[in-house]
Design an enzyme around this catalytic site. Structure first.
Site, PDB file in Angstrom:
ATOM      1  N   ARG A 130       5.419  -4.628   8.316  1.00  0.00           N
ATOM      2  CA  ARG A 130       5.919  -3.328   8.786  1.00  0.00           C
ATOM      3  C   ARG A 130       7.374  -3.433   9.233  1.00  0.00           C
ATOM      4  O   ARG A 130       8.216  -2.611   8.865  1.00  0.00           O
ATOM      5  CB  ARG A 130       5.077  -2.882   9.988  1.00  0.00           C
ATOM      6  CG  ARG A 130       4.506  -1.499   9.849  1.00  0.00           C
ATOM      7  CD  ARG A 130       3.526  -1.234  10.969  1.00  0.00           C
ATOM      8  NE  ARG A 130       2.764  -2.428  11.324  1.00  0.00           N
ATOM      9  CZ  ARG A 130       1.677  -2.422  12.068  1.00  0.00           C
ATOM     10  NH1 ARG A 130       1.228  -1.294  12.556  1.00  0.00           N
ATOM     11  NH2 ARG A 130       1.041  -3.537  12.354  1.00  0.00           N
ATOM     12  N   ASP A 149       5.807  -9.849  10.132  1.00  0.00           N
ATOM     13  CA  ASP A 149       5.084  -8.582  10.087  1.00  0.00           C
ATOM     14  C   ASP A 149       5.717  -7.701   9.010  1.00  0.00           C
ATOM     15  O   ASP A 149       6.893  -7.360   9.096  1.00  0.00           O
ATOM     16  CB  ASP A 149       5.172  -7.921  11.469  1.00  0.00           C
ATOM     17  CG  ASP A 149       4.242  -6.739  11.579  1.00  0.00           C
ATOM     18  OD1 ASP A 149       4.335  -5.832  10.727  1.00  0.00           O
ATOM     19  OD2 ASP A 149       3.421  -6.732  12.509  1.00  0.00           O
ATOM     20  N   ASN A 180      -2.179 -10.751   6.462  1.00  0.00           N
ATOM     21  CA  ASN A 180      -1.349 -11.887   6.871  1.00  0.00           C
ATOM     22  C   ASN A 180      -1.484 -12.996   5.840  1.00  0.00           C
ATOM     23  O   ASN A 180      -0.517 -13.611   5.421  1.00  0.00           O
ATOM     24  CB  ASN A 180      -1.763 -12.378   8.254  1.00  0.00           C
ATOM     25  CG  ASN A 180      -1.246 -11.428   9.333  1.00  0.00           C
ATOM     26  OD1 ASN A 180      -0.083 -11.043   9.302  1.00  0.00           O
ATOM     27  ND2 ASN A 180      -2.110 -11.052  10.246  1.00  0.00           N
ATOM     28  N   GLY A 181      -2.731 -13.262   5.433  1.00  0.00           N
ATOM     29  CA  GLY A 181      -2.968 -14.091   4.245  1.00  0.00           C
ATOM     30  C   GLY A 181      -3.055 -13.158   3.048  1.00  0.00           C
ATOM     31  O   GLY A 181      -3.502 -12.019   3.190  1.00  0.00           O
ATOM     32  N   ILE A 233      -1.325  -4.755   4.460  1.00  0.00           N
ATOM     33  CA  ILE A 233      -0.153  -4.334   3.675  1.00  0.00           C
ATOM     34  C   ILE A 233      -0.596  -3.482   2.482  1.00  0.00           C
ATOM     35  O   ILE A 233      -0.051  -2.412   2.222  1.00  0.00           O
ATOM     36  CB  ILE A 233       0.642  -5.572   3.183  1.00  0.00           C
ATOM     37  CG1 ILE A 233       1.081  -6.436   4.362  1.00  0.00           C
ATOM     38  CG2 ILE A 233       1.840  -5.134   2.352  1.00  0.00           C
ATOM     39  CD1 ILE A 233       1.659  -7.799   3.965  1.00  0.00           C
ATOM     40  N   GLY A 234      -1.605  -3.951   1.773  1.00  0.00           N
ATOM     41  CA  GLY A 234      -2.072  -3.239   0.578  1.00  0.00           C
ATOM     42  C   GLY A 234      -2.596  -1.854   0.900  1.00  0.00           C
ATOM     43  O   GLY A 234      -2.417  -0.910   0.124  1.00  0.00           O
ATOM     44  N   GLU A 235      -3.237  -1.728   2.075  1.00  0.00           N
ATOM     45  CA  GLU A 235      -3.826  -0.444   2.436  1.00  0.00           C
ATOM     46  C   GLU A 235      -2.796   0.534   2.988  1.00  0.00           C
ATOM     47  O   GLU A 235      -2.963   1.742   2.871  1.00  0.00           O
ATOM     48  CB  GLU A 235      -4.935  -0.659   3.487  1.00  0.00           C
ATOM     49  CG  GLU A 235      -6.153  -1.358   2.898  1.00  0.00           C
ATOM     50  CD  GLU A 235      -7.104  -1.909   3.948  1.00  0.00           C
ATOM     51  OE1 GLU A 235      -7.173  -1.348   5.057  1.00  0.00           O
ATOM     52  OE2 GLU A 235      -7.785  -2.919   3.651  1.00  0.00           O
ATOM     53  N   ASN A 283     -17.459 -13.422  13.831  1.00  0.00           N
ATOM     54  CA  ASN A 283     -16.456 -14.238  13.154  1.00  0.00           C
ATOM     55  C   ASN A 283     -15.681 -15.025  14.197  1.00  0.00           C
ATOM     56  O   ASN A 283     -14.897 -14.466  14.963  1.00  0.00           O
ATOM     57  CB  ASN A 283     -15.506 -13.367  12.327  1.00  0.00           C
ATOM     58  CG  ASN A 283     -16.090 -13.081  10.959  1.00  0.00           C
ATOM     59  OD1 ASN A 283     -16.590 -13.978  10.281  1.00  0.00           O
ATOM     60  ND2 ASN A 283     -16.073 -11.814  10.568  1.00  0.00           N
ATOM     61  N   ASP A 325     -16.418 -17.793   2.671  1.00  0.00           N
ATOM     62  CA  ASP A 325     -15.286 -17.092   2.055  1.00  0.00           C
ATOM     63  C   ASP A 325     -14.927 -17.655   0.676  1.00  0.00           C
ATOM     64  O   ASP A 325     -14.157 -17.063  -0.066  1.00  0.00           O
ATOM     65  CB  ASP A 325     -14.070 -17.175   2.989  1.00  0.00           C
ATOM     66  CG  ASP A 325     -13.373 -15.828   3.103  1.00  0.00           C
ATOM     67  OD1 ASP A 325     -13.981 -14.807   2.733  1.00  0.00           O
ATOM     68  OD2 ASP A 325     -12.218 -15.808   3.544  1.00  0.00           O
TER      69      ASP A 325
HETATM   70  P1  ADP Z   1      -5.258 -10.204   8.577  1.00  0.00           P
HETATM   71  O1  ADP Z   1      -4.945 -10.828   7.270  1.00  0.00           O
HETATM   72  O2  ADP Z   1      -4.870 -11.058   9.757  1.00  0.00           O
HETATM   73  O3  ADP Z   1      -6.628  -9.579   8.669  1.00  0.00           O
HETATM   74  P2  ADP Z   1      -4.187  -7.517   8.157  1.00  0.00           P
HETATM   75  O4  ADP Z   1      -5.048  -7.311   6.966  1.00  0.00           O
HETATM   76  O5  ADP Z   1      -4.357  -6.597   9.318  1.00  0.00           O
HETATM   77  O6  ADP Z   1      -4.220  -8.999   8.710  1.00  0.00           O
HETATM   78  O7  ADP Z   1      -2.684  -7.413   7.635  1.00  0.00           O
HETATM   79  C1  ADP Z   1      -1.585  -7.662   8.470  1.00  0.00           C
HETATM   80  C2  ADP Z   1      -0.327  -7.208   7.740  1.00  0.00           C
HETATM   81  O8  ADP Z   1      -0.462  -5.818   7.412  1.00  0.00           O
HETATM   82  C3  ADP Z   1       0.934  -7.355   8.562  1.00  0.00           C
HETATM   83  O9  ADP Z   1       1.986  -7.831   7.746  1.00  0.00           O
HETATM   84  C4  ADP Z   1       1.212  -5.922   8.978  1.00  0.00           C
HETATM   85  O10 ADP Z   1       2.577  -5.690   9.155  1.00  0.00           O
HETATM   86  C5  ADP Z   1       0.706  -5.152   7.791  1.00  0.00           C
HETATM   87  N1  ADP Z   1       0.424  -3.769   8.173  1.00  0.00           N
HETATM   88  C6  ADP Z   1      -0.529  -3.318   9.010  1.00  0.00           C
HETATM   89  N2  ADP Z   1      -0.418  -1.987   9.175  1.00  0.00           N
HETATM   90  C7  ADP Z   1       0.619  -1.590   8.416  1.00  0.00           C
HETATM   91  C8  ADP Z   1       1.266  -0.338   8.155  1.00  0.00           C
HETATM   92  N3  ADP Z   1       0.833   0.790   8.714  1.00  0.00           N
HETATM   93  N4  ADP Z   1       2.301  -0.341   7.287  1.00  0.00           N
HETATM   94  C9  ADP Z   1       2.723  -1.479   6.710  1.00  0.00           C
HETATM   95  N5  ADP Z   1       2.184  -2.670   6.925  1.00  0.00           N
HETATM   96  C10 ADP Z   1       1.155  -2.736   7.764  1.00  0.00           C
END
Ligand code: ADP
Length: 399
Positions: free
Chosen positions: A285, A283, A212-213, A332-334, A12, A151
Site C-alpha cells: 500500500r 507494505d 506478504n508472501g 495485494i491481489g484482492e 493457526n 500448506d
Molecule cells: P499475509 O500474507 O501476511 O496474510 P496479506 O494477504 O494481508 O498478508 O497481504 C499483505 C499485503 O497486502 C501488504 O503488502 C499490504 O500492503 C497489502 N494490502 C492490504 N490491503 C491493501 C489495500 N487496501 N491496498 C493495497 N494493498 C493492500
C-alpha cells in the site's frame, strides 16, 4: 459421522502468535475469531477475541503456546460461544511443511505429531510453532478430533518434471531437495471458487496469491501442476521481504567477495529483500502511494513485480497448454486494482481482455474481464480458515 452443525475451530499457530476462528463450515459464517500476539515476550502479550463484531481484549504475559491456548479457551468461556456446552466437531491446525509424507489432511495421532517433528529440518521456522499449537490444542480439547492441514499438500500432485531440481542425485534422494510449494490451502480454495463461479471442473487456471508472501500456482482440472515457491517459500515471485528468484550463485559470490556467512545471507534474502530491499518499505500500500506521488524507486519496484508476474503467467499458460482463468488473491491481489490492471493489460497475447471498470470496482469476488475475453480473470478473496474447516469435516465424514 455427519456434522449436525459443522462447527470447526481452526487454530493457526506461528512462532509468537496464534490466530483462531470458530467457523460454521457449511455457510462459512465466522462465529468468533481471535488473535494472540507477543507470546513468550516478557513485556507481555495481547489477546483479542472477537464475537459478533465486538472485540474483547486482554493484555498480560503469555509465556508459551499452552498458556496461549488456555487464554483462548478462557475467552470462549467468558465471551462465547460456549465450547463446553457445544464443542466443535473438529479442531484444524495449519502446518506449513508436510514434506513428501503428507499429501492430504491428516488426523492428529502420536504418529502424526512425530512425523511433523521429523519434518522440522525442512521448515525450521514454521513447523515447530505449528506443532506446539497442535499439541497445546490437544491438551485443551482432548475429546475433539484434531486434524493437521498442510500448506504443501495441494502441491502433492506436481509431476516429477515440475518438482525436480537439476541437482546431484544425493541431494535429491538423501537430502529431500525438491520443489514442495506452499500456500496450498489458499490455492486450493481459490481454484475451487473459480470452478464454482465458472460452473466447470475441467479448467486450466493460474492462481496468483499476493500477500506478504507471494506465489503462483497452475491448476489443471483441480490439481496443482506447477507452483512458484520451492523447497522453501523463498523461490518465485517478488514478496514483501523475500527476493523470489535470483541466480543461486549470488550468495556464493557475496560469501567469497564480502565474507557474508550463511545466516547473513539467509537474513538478507528472506527478510531484507523483495519490496523492502527495492524500496525500503515492505507494505505494498505504501509503495503504491509513493509511486502514485511520483516516487521513481517505488514505481521501479512495481515494474519488477509486474514483470515477474507476467513472466510466470506466460510460462504457466504454456505449461498448462491452454488458459481458462486467472485469479488474484491475498492482500495485494484482492485490493490493488492498479497492479491487477498492469498485469492483465500485458496478457492480451493470451486472450485476456480487461473490463477496466469491473477491475477498478472489485472489492469482493468479482469477474474482471469482458464477455469477449478468452480468459476470465477474477478477484477471489482467499479463505484459508474455511478451507481448513471443510477439509477437517470431509475427513471426519470420509476418513
Ligand atoms: P499475509 O500474507 O501476511 O496474510 P496479506 O494477504 O494481508 O498478508 O497481504 C499483505 C499485503 O497486502 C501488504 O503488502 C499490504 O500492503 C497489502 N494490502 C492490504 N490491503 C491493501 C489495500 N487496501 N491496498 C493495497 N494493498 C493492500
Amino acid at each position: 459421522m455427519t456434522s449436525p452443525d459443522g462447527r470447526v475451530l481452526v487454530v493457526n499457530a506461528g512462532s509468537s502468535s496464534v490466530k483462531y476462528q470458530l467457523l460454521q463450515s457449511d455457510s462459512g459464517e465466522v462465529l468468533a475469531k481471535g488473535l494472540i500476539e507477543q507470546i513468550g515476550e516478557s513485556s507481555g502479550g495481547k489477546h483479542r477475541h472477537t464475537v459478533a463484531g465486538t472485540d474483547n481484549t486482554r493484555t498480560g504475559e503469555i509465556g508459551d503456546m499452552t498458556t496461549a491456548l488456555a487464554s483462548m479457551a478462557a475467552a470462549f468461556a467468558d465471551f462465547g460461544p460456549d465450547l463446553d456446552a457445544e464443542p466443535p466437531m473438529a479442531v484444524g491446525g495449519g502446518v506449513v511443511h508436510g514434506g513428501t509424507r503428507f499429501s492430504a489432511t491428516t488426523r492428529i495421532t502420536a504418529a502424526t505429531t512425530d512425523a511433523i517433528r521429523d519434518l522440522i529440518p525442512l521448515a525450521p521456522l514454521h513447523n515447530p510453532a505449528n506443532l506446539a499449537g497442535i499439541e497445546a490444542a490437544l491438551a485443551q480439547f482432548p475429546d475433539v478430533p484434531q486434524f493437521a492441514v498442510f500448506d504443501t499438500a495441494f502441491h502433492s500432485t506436481l509431476p516429477a518434471a515440475a518438482y525436480t531440481y537439476a541437482v546431484p542425485k544425493v541431494w535429491r534422494e538423501d537430502y529431500h531437495v525438491r520443489r514442495y510449494g506452499f500456500h496450498g490451502t489458499s490455492h486450493h480454495y481459490v481454484s475451487a471458487r473459480v470452478s464454482a463461479l465458472m460452473g466447470r471442473a475441467d479448467l486450466a487456471t493460474i492462481v496468483l496469491h499476493l500477500g506478504n508472501g507471494c506465489s503462483a500456482c497452475a491448476v489443471l482440472d483441480g490439481e496443482s501442476v506447477e507452483t512458484s515457491m520451492g523447497m522453501t517459500p523463498l523461490e518465485g515471485l517478488v514478496m514483501g521481504t523475500r527476493c523470489g528468484d535470483i541466480d543461486p550463485a549470488v550468495p556464493f559470490h557475496l560469501a567469497r567477495t564480502e565474507g557474508l556467512d550463511v545466516d547473513q545471507l539467509d537474513t538478507a534474502l528472506n527478510k531484507q529483500s523483495g519490496l523492502l530491499g527495492l524500496t525500503g518499505d515492505n507494505d505494498f500500500r505504501t509503495i503504491a502511494e509513493r509511486a502514485a506521488a511520483g516516487d521513481r524507486e517505488a514505481q521501479a519496484a512495481i515494474d519488477v513485480v509486474v514483470h515477474r508476474l507476467v513472466k510466470y503467467v506466460g510460462a504457466y499458460a504454456a505449461v498448462l497448454g491452454r488458459l481458462d482463468a486467472i485469479a488474484f488473491a491475498g492482500g495485494i491481489g484482492e485490493h490493488n486494482a492498479a497492479l491487477r490492471a498492469a498485469v492483465l493489460g500485458r496478457l492480451g497475447i493470451l486472450g485476456v481482455e480487461v473490463d477496466a471498470a469491473a477491475n477498478e470496482g472489485a472489492d469482493a469476488e468479482a469477474l474482471l474481464t469482458t464477455p469477449a475475453s478468452r480468459v476470465a480473470a477474477f478477484v477471489i478473496p482467499t479463505n484459508e480458515e474455511l478451507q481448513i474447516a471443510r477439509e477437517c469435516l470431509e475427513h471426519l465424514e470420509r476418513p
